[in-house]
Design a protein around this motif. Structure first.
Motif, mmCIF file in Angstrom:
data_model
loop_
_atom_site.group_PDB
_atom_site.id
_atom_site.type_symbol
_atom_site.label_atom_id
_atom_site.label_comp_id
_atom_site.label_asym_id
_atom_site.label_seq_id
_atom_site.Cartn_x
_atom_site.Cartn_y
_atom_site.Cartn_z
ATOM 1 N N VAL A 486 -9.434 3.031 26.377
ATOM 2 C CA VAL A 486 -8.660 1.955 25.748
ATOM 3 C C VAL A 486 -9.263 0.597 26.127
ATOM 4 C CG1 VAL A 486 -6.418 0.779 25.723
ATOM 5 C CG2 VAL A 486 -6.527 3.290 25.615
ATOM 6 N N ARG A 487 -9.589 0.452 27.393
ATOM 7 C CA ARG A 487 -10.188 -0.812 27.837
ATOM 8 C C ARG A 487 -11.525 -1.093 27.129
ATOM 9 N NH1 ARG A 487 -8.689 -3.577 32.027
ATOM 10 N NH2 ARG A 487 -6.822 -2.985 33.168
ATOM 11 N N GLU A 488 -12.319 -0.023 27.002
ATOM 12 C CA GLU A 488 -13.604 -0.180 26.312
ATOM 13 C C GLU A 488 -13.392 -0.647 24.879
ATOM 14 O OE1 GLU A 488 -16.811 0.249 27.422
ATOM 15 O OE2 GLU A 488 -15.758 0.248 29.367
ATOM 16 N N GLU A 489 -12.461 -0.028 24.210
ATOM 17 C CA GLU A 489 -12.182 -0.374 22.821
ATOM 18 C C GLU A 489 -11.736 -1.823 22.706
ATOM 19 O OE1 GLU A 489 -13.864 2.170 21.195
ATOM 20 O OE2 GLU A 489 -12.369 1.725 19.650
ATOM 21 N N VAL A 490 -10.879 -2.229 23.631
ATOM 22 C CA VAL A 490 -10.405 -3.608 23.605
ATOM 23 C C VAL A 490 -11.589 -4.562 23.770
ATOM 24 C CG1 VAL A 490 -9.027 -5.331 24.844
ATOM 25 C CG2 VAL A 490 -8.060 -3.072 24.336
ATOM 26 N N LYS A 491 -12.515 -4.182 24.640
ATOM 27 C CA LYS A 491 -13.713 -5.000 24.824
ATOM 28 C C LYS A 491 -14.471 -5.160 23.508
ATOM 29 C CE LYS A 491 -15.124 -4.213 29.393
ATOM 30 N NZ LYS A 491 -15.899 -3.247 30.161
ATOM 31 N N GLU A 492 -14.450 -4.094 22.717
ATOM 32 C CA GLU A 492 -15.144 -4.113 21.421
ATOM 33 C C GLU A 492 -14.348 -4.861 20.348
ATOM 34 O OE1 GLU A 492 -18.147 -2.350 20.496
ATOM 35 O OE2 GLU A 492 -18.378 -2.330 22.686
ATOM 36 N N GLY A 493 -13.158 -5.329 20.740
ATOM 37 C CA GLY A 493 -12.348 -6.049 19.758
ATOM 38 C C GLY A 493 -11.340 -5.187 19.019
ATOM 39 N N ARG A 494 -11.273 -3.930 19.387
ATOM 40 C CA ARG A 494 -10.323 -3.036 18.713
ATOM 41 C C ARG A 494 -8.964 -3.072 19.414
ATOM 42 N NH1 ARG A 494 -14.507 -2.861 16.450
ATOM 43 N NH2 ARG A 494 -13.408 -4.625 15.616
ATOM 44 N N GLN A 495 -7.984 -2.417 18.781
ATOM 45 C CA GLN A 495 -6.635 -2.393 19.335
ATOM 46 C C GLN A 495 -6.124 -0.972 19.525
ATOM 47 O OE1 GLN A 495 -5.696 -5.130 16.053
ATOM 48 N NE2 GLN A 495 -4.207 -6.037 17.458
ATOM 49 N N THR A 496 -5.061 -0.844 20.319
ATOM 50 C CA THR A 496 -4.553 0.483 20.679
ATOM 51 C C THR A 496 -3.029 0.563 20.558
ATOM 52 O OG1 THR A 496 -6.349 0.851 22.251
ATOM 53 C CG2 THR A 496 -4.352 2.148 22.582
ATOM 54 N N PHE A 497 -2.562 1.695 20.084
ATOM 55 C CA PHE A 497 -1.131 1.995 20.147
ATOM 56 C C PHE A 497 -0.879 2.922 21.333
ATOM 57 C CE2 PHE A 497 -1.516 1.482 15.464
ATOM 58 C CZ PHE A 497 -0.459 0.614 15.232
ATOM 59 N N VAL A 498 0.173 2.644 22.076
ATOM 60 C CA VAL A 498 0.621 3.616 23.076
ATOM 61 C C VAL A 498 2.001 4.081 22.627
ATOM 62 C CG1 VAL A 498 1.301 3.982 25.477
ATOM 63 C CG2 VAL A 498 -0.664 2.522 24.936
ATOM 64 N N VAL A 499 2.146 5.388 22.448
ATOM 65 C CA VAL A 499 3.422 5.892 21.958
ATOM 66 C C VAL A 499 4.214 6.498 23.101
ATOM 67 C CG1 VAL A 499 4.550 7.452 20.340
ATOM 68 C CG2 VAL A 499 2.375 6.379 19.735
ATOM 69 N N CYS A 500 5.449 6.042 23.254
ATOM 70 C CA CYS A 500 6.269 6.474 24.377
ATOM 71 C C CYS A 500 6.962 7.785 24.090
ATOM 72 C CB CYS A 500 7.310 5.414 24.669
ATOM 73 S SG CYS A 500 6.529 3.924 25.226
ATOM 74 N N PRO A 501 7.313 8.472 25.173
ATOM 75 C CA PRO A 501 7.918 9.793 25.023
ATOM 76 C C PRO A 501 9.151 9.775 24.134
ATOM 77 C CG PRO A 501 7.543 9.299 27.330
ATOM 78 C CD PRO A 501 7.147 8.094 26.561
ATOM 79 N N LEU A 502 9.324 10.882 23.499
ATOM 80 C CA LEU A 502 10.492 11.103 22.677
ATOM 81 C C LEU A 502 11.584 11.593 23.605
ATOM 82 C CD1 LEU A 502 10.931 11.272 19.579
ATOM 83 C CD2 LEU A 502 10.459 13.694 19.803
#
Ligand code: ADP
Ligand code: MG
Length: 713
Positions: A486-502
């Motif tokens: 996730v950190r690497e992707e952010v460095k590349e300018g991308r974004q991430t979703f984190v989905v919390c438990p149901l």
């Protein structure tokens, strides 16, 4: 002379007319929806045991996957050191013994009785020198002899066991012999598809001599089920078309072409096809009733948008209903952007035109603004309304609504849909209706509850999409690597979703767990990143803000609950981390995962699990790792859960499809459809086949109010 028995006749005979069914058994049967002899003989085996495949216990080799059949000679139960319950049964077949162990299934104690004959399926292990099977599949053979033994779904709750059901079914079938069971399907059709008679099919499904008999029987019974449904739908459709008027649109005024040329990409061939189908429909005065089906990311929204624009270009209005606020908001913004520059005729202005007006009607809109929009929809100065349920609140009426889009239709009930459609116009005409879903062939959906929809399918994704890579991670190191990614992707300018438990219990708990996760990530794994939070308990304006910031790239990560499950489109998001992924179903994970991989960036989805998870969960997660094809995943889901539960369908007491699967039996669906077409051919009755006509009448009346509604509209 007595006539052969019709299904309606069998449905008139209560089960307690059979030997051994008294008051208590009758009540038990009614718990599994068996009331009549018809219900009973269409209570089909869950599987079959082929006793020629059984292995003598003495020959079983450790590590092998096998079936053994034997008698339960001893059952014990206790608690293990870590306080799990453990039930153990010793099974003996005369050649040897094997121990079956069941963890955390204390109820087995009551089910596994000494003296019962059972079939065990599973892997043979060795434990302290003795053969053992851990959590085997278990079937109750009863006193049935013969090579193939049918196993019926048992009901712990009702206290019904397989062999009892088998006995009653055998008796019921025996009693049908004298009059025999009628077959309304014309011989020519039977010949064409190689179908056995109905009576034979019912005999063979319950008492096959060979496993191949089961297939023969199944084909026939599947065809019957599908034909009944198809005929009902066809008749109701003809009825509707005769009774209800819609609004015809002038093709010459369509703006689709202009709209498409304003897009930065070309439509896929599938999109083009769907567009043509829809536009041909709305050119006619018969109300369209169409399902647009396409996997996540296949580009359904555009196809709907162009229809709305055409409606407006024809001087009418459009409505776009979405299941969540977030989605309504997104569609609103998307539509507004795409409609930039489009004008509609208006005699009140100097130029004779004004910009196309689109408004959002949702909870995030202030009351004053809402009131204004409602007024403008009524006087026609707003052309398209996008919204949630707000759209069907009383008080909303349109000047001339002609095109209604319902996104992710499985989220809405029949009543809600009917409301928007039938009460939106004063002249009683119906607007055209397009419902959209990513669910592959919704089970009874298209068929029973939603009436006879025409279907357009988007079976290709826009070019350049790279399949989402999915990784199931369960060890601390692997989870760590997910966050690093996730950190690497952010460095590349991308974004991430984190989905919390149901969490089942309540939305408050879900919200607080999301808050806790958010806080924890900021302090730990994602410290230094811009991490937002989105859950259902936030104020509407806060939800909007979080979504806006994420969309604008002001947040690197969005920690969210399943509020983002459907439809959310953020092409720059390239990674997703789903926490406690084992708590989600296949369909849901597939939908969630569809939030990434919506552009030409490489995307990855991590499915995170902690401690021990169930065997089914393992299979679900593996399925998601192995496939990004919604269709294939639906098949796995089907195997794991049975079809009825895939589509969040409330199950009415009587199901129309007990054997048939709209996914597996696609071929038979087609055959039943074409057969129903030739049988009805433009009439509102099945004039040429009164026997079948009667059966359909019975079928409709037996299905209760839902079917009656279907019939009416
Ligand atoms: P869904 O079918 O899941 O509702 P959307 O309609 O949200 O999918 O489309 C997903 C994304 O694909 C959007 O960003 C949309 O602009 C884009 N898209 C749609 N059609 C095409 C196409 N023909 N070529 C390229 N991108 C497209
Ligand atoms: Mg969508």
């Amino acid at each position: 002379m007595t006539l052969p028995l019709a299904l309606a006749d069998l449905d008139e005979i209560p089960v307690d007319r059979l030997n051994g069914v008294g008051d208590q058994r009758r009540r038990a049967l009614s718990e599994v929806n068996i009331h009549s002899v018809f219900d009973l003989i269409t209570y089909y085996p869950r599987r079959y045991i082929d006793r020629s495949k059984e292995a003598p216990i003495v020959d079983c080799v450790v590590g092998e996957q096998i079936m053994v059949v034997g008698e339960i000679t001893k059952v014990t139960s206790r608690s293990t050191r870590n306080r799990k319950s453990l039930v153990e049964a010793i099974i003996s077949d005369g050649t040897g013994t094997v121990r079956a162990t069941f963890f955390n299934q204390a109820w087995r104690k009551k089910q596994l009785l000494e003296g019962l004959t059972v079939a065990l399926f599973g892997k043979i292990d060795e434990y302290r020198g003795a053969k053992q099977m851990a959590n085997p599949l278990i079937d109750f053979v009863g006193d049935k002899t013969g090579r193939i033994v049918a196993v019926y779904p048992q009901s712990e709750k009702a206290g019904l066991v397989s062999w009892e059901l088998a006995r009653w079914i055998t008796e019921a079938l025996r009693r049908c012999e004298e009059r025999s069971i009628e077959d309304p399907v014309p011989e020519s059709v039977r010949l064409e598809y190689g179908l056995v008679s109905r009576h034979d099919a019912l005999r063979l499904i319950h008492e096959p001599a060979e496993l191949s008999d089961v297939q023969k029987a199944r084909n026939r019974l599947v065809f019957d089920e599908l034909l009944r449904v198809q005929l009902t739908l066809r008749l109701s459709k003809l009825h509707r078309e005769g009774a209800v008027r819609g609004i015809d649109h002038d093709l010459d005024k369509f703006l689709s072409a202009a709209f498409f040329s304003s897009l930065p990409f070309k439509l896929t061939a599938a999109q083009e096809r769907a567009v043509m189908e829809i536009n041909a429909d709305i050119a006619k005065a018969r109300p369209m009733h169409r399902l647009l089906q396409g996997d996540v990311g296949s580009g359904k929204t555009l196809v709907a948008f162009q229809g709305l624009i055409n409606a407006v270009a024809n001087g009418h209005q459009g409505a776009f209903m979405a299941p969540t606020e977030i989605l309504a908001e997104q569609h609103y913004m998307g539509l507004k952007e795409m409609a930039e520059g489009f004008e509609v005729p208006d005699s009140q202005t100097l130029t004779g035109v004004r910009p196309l007006s689109i408004k959002l009607l949702s909870n995030s809109v202030s009351t004053t603004e809402k009131k204004r929009i409602i007024r403008q929809l009524k006087d026609g100065s707003v052309d398209v309304a996008v919204g949630t349920h707000s759209l069907i609140q009383s008080g909303v009426s349109f000047k001339s609504l002609s095109f209604v889009v319902i996104d992710e239709q499985h989220r809405f009930g029949v009543e809600q849909r009917a409301k928007l459609r039938e009460h939106s116009r004063e002249d009683g005409r119906w607007p055209h209706l397009l419902v959209m879903t990513a669910t592959p062939i919704p089970r009874t959906a298209a068929m029973t509850v939603y009436g006879d929809l025409d279907v357009s399918v988007l079976d290709e994704l826009p070019p350049g999409r790279i399949p989402i890579e999915t990784k199931w991670v369960s060890t601390p190191e692997a989870v760590k690597s997910a966050w690093n990614y996730v950190r690497e992707e952010v460095k590349e300018g991308r974004q991430t979703f984190v989905v919390c438990p149901l969490i089942d219990e309540s939305e408050n708990l879900v919200a607080s767990s999301a808050e806790a996760t958010h806080a924890e990530l900021i302090r730990g794994e994602l410290s230094g990143l811009r991490v937002g939070l989105l859950h259902g308990r936030l104020k509407a304006s806060d939800k909007e803000l979080a979504m806006e910031q994420f969309r604008a790239g002001l947040l690197d990560v969005l920690v969210a609950t399943t509020v983002i499950e459907v439809g959310v489109n953020i092409p720059n998001a390239s990674a997703m981390v789903v926490l406690s992924a084992d708590r989600f179903g296949i369909a849901q994970l597939h939908q969630l995962r569809g939030r990434v991989g919506r552009s030409s960036y490489k995307s990855r989805c991590y499915l995170v699990t902690e401690d021990s998870i169930t065997e089914d969960a393992v299979r679900r997660l593996q399925a998601l790792e192995n496939s990004t094809d919604g269709f294939e995943l639906a098949e796995v889901d089907l195997e794991l859960r049975g079809e009825g539960t895939i589509f969040d369908q409330r199950q009415s007491g009587r199901t129309d499809l007990k054997l048939a699967s709209l996914i597996r039996d696609r071929l038979w669906v087609e055959r039943a459809r074409s057969c129903s077409e030739s049988l009805v051919e433009g009439h509102e009755t099945i004039a040429s086949n009164p026997m079948l006509g009667k059966e359909i009448e019975w079928f409709i009346s037996a299905r209760g109010p839902d079917a009656e509604n279907l019939w009416r509209g």
